[in-house]
Scaffold this motif. Sequence first.
Motif, PDB file in Angstrom:
ATOM      1  N   PHE A   1       1.128   3.309  -4.915  1.00 15.77           N
ATOM      2  CA  PHE A   1       2.515   3.400  -5.372  1.00 15.77           C
ATOM      3  C   PHE A   1       3.160   4.670  -4.845  1.00 15.77           C
ATOM      4  O   PHE A   1       4.285   4.658  -4.354  1.00 15.77           O
ATOM      5  CB  PHE A   1       2.529   3.381  -6.904  1.00 15.77           C
ATOM      6  CG  PHE A   1       3.899   3.461  -7.496  1.00 15.77           C
ATOM      7  CD1 PHE A   1       4.676   2.349  -7.587  1.00 15.77           C
ATOM      8  CD2 PHE A   1       4.378   4.665  -7.963  1.00 15.77           C
ATOM      9  CE1 PHE A   1       5.926   2.417  -8.132  1.00 15.77           C
ATOM     10  CE2 PHE A   1       5.630   4.744  -8.510  1.00 15.77           C
ATOM     11  CZ  PHE A   1       6.411   3.616  -8.593  1.00 15.77           C
TER      12      PHE A   1
ATOM     13  N   TYR B   1       3.973   4.378  -1.179  1.00 16.90           N
ATOM     14  CA  TYR B   1       5.148   3.565  -0.872  1.00 16.90           C
ATOM     15  C   TYR B   1       6.440   4.180  -1.395  1.00 16.90           C
ATOM     16  O   TYR B   1       7.520   3.772  -1.021  1.00 16.90           O
ATOM     17  CB  TYR B   1       4.994   2.161  -1.453  1.00 16.90           C
ATOM     18  CG  TYR B   1       3.928   1.344  -0.771  1.00 16.90           C
ATOM     19  CD1 TYR B   1       3.918   1.221   0.606  1.00 16.90           C
ATOM     20  CD2 TYR B   1       2.942   0.702  -1.487  1.00 16.90           C
ATOM     21  CE1 TYR B   1       2.944   0.490   1.240  1.00 16.90           C
ATOM     22  CE2 TYR B   1       1.964  -0.039  -0.860  1.00 16.90           C
ATOM     23  CZ  TYR B   1       1.972  -0.139   0.507  1.00 16.90           C
ATOM     24  OH  TYR B   1       1.014  -0.865   1.141  1.00 16.90           O
TER      25      TYR B   1
ATOM     26  N   LEU C   1      11.143  -0.871  -8.443  1.00 18.11           N
ATOM     27  CA  LEU C   1       9.809  -1.150  -8.954  1.00 18.11           C
ATOM     28  C   LEU C   1       9.248   0.104  -9.604  1.00 18.11           C
ATOM     29  O   LEU C   1       9.142   1.144  -8.957  1.00 18.11           O
ATOM     30  CB  LEU C   1       8.882  -1.582  -7.820  1.00 18.11           C
ATOM     31  CG  LEU C   1       9.317  -2.808  -7.035  1.00 18.11           C
ATOM     32  CD1 LEU C   1       8.241  -3.165  -6.029  1.00 18.11           C
ATOM     33  CD2 LEU C   1       9.541  -3.970  -7.965  1.00 18.11           C
TER      34      LEU C   1
ATOM     35  N   PHE D   1       4.474  -2.339 -10.252  1.00 17.86           N
ATOM     36  CA  PHE D   1       3.582  -2.319  -9.101  1.00 17.86           C
ATOM     37  C   PHE D   1       2.163  -2.686  -9.522  1.00 17.86           C
ATOM     38  O   PHE D   1       1.498  -3.496  -8.868  1.00 17.86           O
ATOM     39  CB  PHE D   1       3.617  -0.933  -8.468  1.00 17.86           C
ATOM     40  CG  PHE D   1       2.920  -0.854  -7.149  1.00 17.86           C
ATOM     41  CD1 PHE D   1       3.488  -1.401  -6.029  1.00 17.86           C
ATOM     42  CD2 PHE D   1       1.700  -0.234  -7.042  1.00 17.86           C
ATOM     43  CE1 PHE D   1       2.850  -1.332  -4.812  1.00 17.86           C
ATOM     44  CE2 PHE D   1       1.061  -0.156  -5.824  1.00 17.86           C
ATOM     45  CZ  PHE D   1       1.638  -0.713  -4.714  1.00 17.86           C
TER      46      PHE D   1
ATOM     47  N   LEU E   1       3.672  -5.268   0.295  1.00 14.86           N
ATOM     48  CA  LEU E   1       3.107  -4.090  -0.359  1.00 14.86           C
ATOM     49  C   LEU E   1       1.589  -4.126  -0.505  1.00 14.86           C
ATOM     50  O   LEU E   1       0.990  -3.093  -0.725  1.00 14.86           O
ATOM     51  CB  LEU E   1       3.750  -3.917  -1.738  1.00 14.86           C
ATOM     52  CG  LEU E   1       5.230  -3.555  -1.698  1.00 14.86           C
ATOM     53  CD1 LEU E   1       5.789  -3.517  -3.086  1.00 14.86           C
ATOM     54  CD2 LEU E   1       5.437  -2.231  -1.023  1.00 14.86           C
ATOM     55  N   CYS E   2       0.999  -5.305  -0.435  1.00 13.01           N
ATOM     56  CA  CYS E   2      -0.446  -5.329  -0.681  1.00 13.01           C
ATOM     57  C   CYS E   2      -1.255  -5.797   0.512  1.00 13.01           C
ATOM     58  O   CYS E   2      -2.466  -5.703   0.493  1.00 13.01           O
ATOM     59  CB  CYS E   2      -0.770  -6.259  -1.837  1.00 13.01           C
ATOM     60  SG  CYS E   2       0.143  -5.906  -3.294  1.00 13.01           S
TER      61      CYS E   2
END
Lengths: 185, 1018
Positions: free
Chosen positions: A110, A113, A162, A167, B368-369
């Motif tokens: 997290f 990002y 988010l 997340f 994102l993953c």
Amino acid sequence: MGNKQSIFTAQQLDAYQVVKCFCRLSRLFYRYRDLAPQLVPLDYTKQPDVKLPYELIGSMPELKDNPFRQRIAEVFSEDGEGNMSLDDFLDMFSVLSEMAPRDLKAYYAFKIYDFNNDDFICKSDLEKTLNKLTRSELTEDEVKMVCEKVMDEADLDNDGRLSLEDFQHMIVRAPDFLSTFHIRI
Amino acid sequence: MTSYSSRGFFNAAYHDSETLEMDRRSGTKPPHTNPYAREEPVRWGGRLGGRDEAAWGATDGGLQDESRRGRDHITTGAGAPPFPHQPYHNRFQADNRYNQRPQARLPSLVSDNMTMRLRGIAMRRMSMFPHASPADVDLTENAIREEMENDEQNLMKELVSMSTLEQTRAIRELTMSFEAKKRIRNKVLAFRSVKKSHEFTWFAELSENTSLFFRRCGYTMRSARQALELWHGIMKEIGGKFGSSVLTYFMFLKWLLLFNIFSFVVNFSFITVPLLVYDPNITSSVSFRGLELLTGAGYFTHTVMYYGAYSNETLKHGVEYNLQLAYFFTIAVYMVLCGIALIFSMASSFKKNFVLVDPASTSAWQLLCSWDFSVTSEKTVTQRKNNLRVQLKESLSEKAQQELLTVPEKLKHFGIHFCSWLVSTALVVGCAASIFFLCQYEGKLFSQWGPGAASLQQEAETLLVPFMVSLMNLVIPLFFSLFNKLEHYSNNRSQIYTLVVRNVFLRMSILGVLCYYWMNEVSLRSPSQCWESMVGQALYRLVIVDFFFQMLGSFFGEFLRNVIGTKLHRRLGPPEFDVARNVLDLIYAQTLAWIGIYFSPLLPSIQILKFFILFYLKKVSLTQNCQPPRRTGRAAQMQTIFIFLLFFPFFVGAISIVGYTSWSLNPSQNCGPFRGLNQAFSVVEIWIEGLHILPGSGWAVWIYKNIIRSEIFYFLITLIILGVTYVFYQLIQGRKELIGLLKQRIINEGKDKSFLLDKIQNLQSSRPKKDTRQSKDGRSSHQPSLGGHSDAVRQALLARQQAEQEEATYSDGVSVPADISTSSALMQAMLARQRAERETEDLYQRVEDPPSSFTALSLAMEARQRAEGEMLQDNSREGDFYENPTTASSAVSQAIQARLRAEEEASASSAMMQVMKARQQAEQEAGMQWTDVQLQNPAVSSSSAVAQAMQARLRAEEELPASSVMMQVMQARQQAEQEAGMEWAHVQPQNPAAAGSSALIQAMLARQQAQNEYDDGY
């Protein structure tokens, strides 16, 4: 062990081993030292204050081609600029190791990002991520659409960004994350 | 919290001096003397009063007390006075020092050293004030800090009350930097040592030391294991080049290899070694020809490779070793252990990968993953980026496509699905049937052979069935993937799953047919021959031929495909590594090994060799021929599915076949460990009967008779397991419902939050607006525009009107206190007029428009006159005015001052300005003196003061270079004023106030006259 004991005191070793998620300590230490043999002493019992600049950290083969290398280094370094002490270095690879628990990984992912460090992944962060992951080859409309879709899917509380909870919720449903957020050393 | 990370606690000197062992020592030693006992009741009251006595017995309560005390200490430590002569408290103070340090940075900057929960709170707080100004942050900062401290204390409490193992894990899972974790751990250890110090210390010390020792041992072991980890470098390379989905195959291969190594070690050491020790001369009568390596027959037939060579005797070398029992139990235990290992890895994999999988969130997942951090090669990175871009684009266009599907199209898709299923099922059935008939044909061939050694050709013929089987395994999947290309699937996963299901179906039916043939035909056909060894040989051939076909498969499937893709059809490009197909091959091979373990106990050794070579072969083939997969499928889920497949049809199938063989089939009468028995299982029966003789083994017999041989037991077990399964199923359903509800709640709370945020923002934005509006009003009244003069004048008039009204109420006989308001009203009036006059003056100066300025001026004058008149009237009319002379006079003086100022500003022409100034000065002095005199000592000095003032004004006025008219006017006024002053001076001694007023009136009147005259003259 013989080697290690000359690098660290037994107490240091114990602390490292309890606190770290894995114990490939000597390997990591030598990896760290190989980055700058003239800077890093072989004796860490006195806790020397050594920091390697980001240029060296980012040139590691494990990170060299990673689109997020700078973010990774920034997140794990104490000064936030990618200059890492041995502790930071160990932190980084213990979080990125196989044995790190999911929550820990999710938390640091997290942070990676979250480009603007505002504790939320907002649309600009997503755009940056997307540009890093696709070499900026999507059109603006497509970037916007993808970001909107991501928000749509992952933003549970509808606040347009988010949070860590969002997340984590997403990570729980994406089990691959554990195997992909992993750098082998 | 930031302060934690920096100096003090973590400087080198502190760290070196206060390390773990020392902590413990310093914590554990003092209690020998126990100097704190008498302090405890004072500090912790009766709650802990008796704990020294109770500490031995009530461990539970003691622990609770301990932890509670720990809490107390944390909460009070910061503020409470330090304990004297307690060594460990000094350390606490050192810790608590950090709590006390002022926190300088904003919470949002305080990042690294917070726990997850602390962070969560801070985030929540910050999110409540998304656009908060620094002032707001200051307001909330304290609250946040408090809460964070509380949270840390709670965390410490939790950690202290945990066991060492849990504690270590919990500390590891904290999302903090290494330094912070170390700090927390040291704190916890410090608390623990305090806690321990109150218990019997030598034991605590001992247990701590042993636990430390074991921990160290554990770490050493683990690091040794990691150092010895198989193929670590290769794995890293593959993962770096091809990503984790391809790596899945190699992990799986390694895992299976470990299974086989284990089974080989077990079988070799418990079955083969005793036999070799007992009878080392088992050699074959047939010479070695080379083909045996492929067929497993001939030379190998009578070696320890197969069932037939094993003896049923009991070895007697000091200890009795029953080979029958060893054979049976080794294989049984191995199968059970395999099953348990599979179940556990399957369960954990399910738990990790399938609990909450949500197929809906593809984009978020992709973005994102899905990025594989282990990828390190530049080429792969660029390729992955391209793939991701393509996938994202596809997913964007997918939605539009899905909606376009019409009914005929759907029917068409359905038809294609149906057809391909039909064809593939037909293919599978055809394969199974052909293999069955082939086996029968081969059986007929075998039966025609003589009892002697087979010729080379005959031996080679045995390879027909395994060759066909492996060929089918290689070719039929290609058809399946062809069907798969024809079919239309809504998503990638269902496509892969369909393919996997068909392949599994194929392999299962082939294996099923083979097993049926072995069980029902081979075992019954030749009771004289060693049928188990024949089955073992068949399995050996299958394993070997399968190995060659896998090599061929990677040669054709990858190498040739690569050549074609790069040289001939460049459009195709190099092939991708097909993880699913390769993993299914591995599963198939492993199933063969499992089935074969009963018939050929050393088959795992062949399997080990096979997997070992296969690993390197595949690795080379992969790195030379393949490109990274385009679709980054969900590797972890696929792995779970593979483990599940390995367990469910294949391992369960293998174990049931082995079980059936040993429970129901007649073993060969002339060979093998179970010769002469009806079933292999009878060996246990015989053993149990033998146990009857031994004393003290009744329980084993009882277990055997009442549990293993009783149907009721299995019936009950089955019932219980079914019941438990049902309960768990219901639990899962309930949890699913709960998850749905909670999700809904999160969404609702998000809505609430955004609603409240909107409200707060509205409130925040509306308040400052009001302020600005007010200030704008104020400013606008100070900023006259040309058009605003009338407004200004009107305001002045309004103000005056107000003043008049107030005065009117005042004059109506309202009581004394009103005069303050009167004066203030007057003041207001004056101020307003003043403003108006200033504006008119500005106007006059700027526009140089005499008429308008005149009118304005005259207006102002008029207003002033009226105000003066009113004031005077007021003065004269109100009798009780003089009851309160101070305020009245001050009011008057104020009014006069104001007027003076107003006059000063209003005077436009230079002459007039000067005149006015002079007059103003004089009047001011006069007024001031008048008030002064009236206040202090009215009688004596007032007249002289007034006279002085008048003189001064006279002088001033005389000095003015005025026109003759002006001079006359001034003189006249001067006279009048002089008269007034005289009069006033006369009157004053008698009744200063009244006289003053009348004099003033007269003076004013005179001045008015003079002004009138002056105006006229002008």
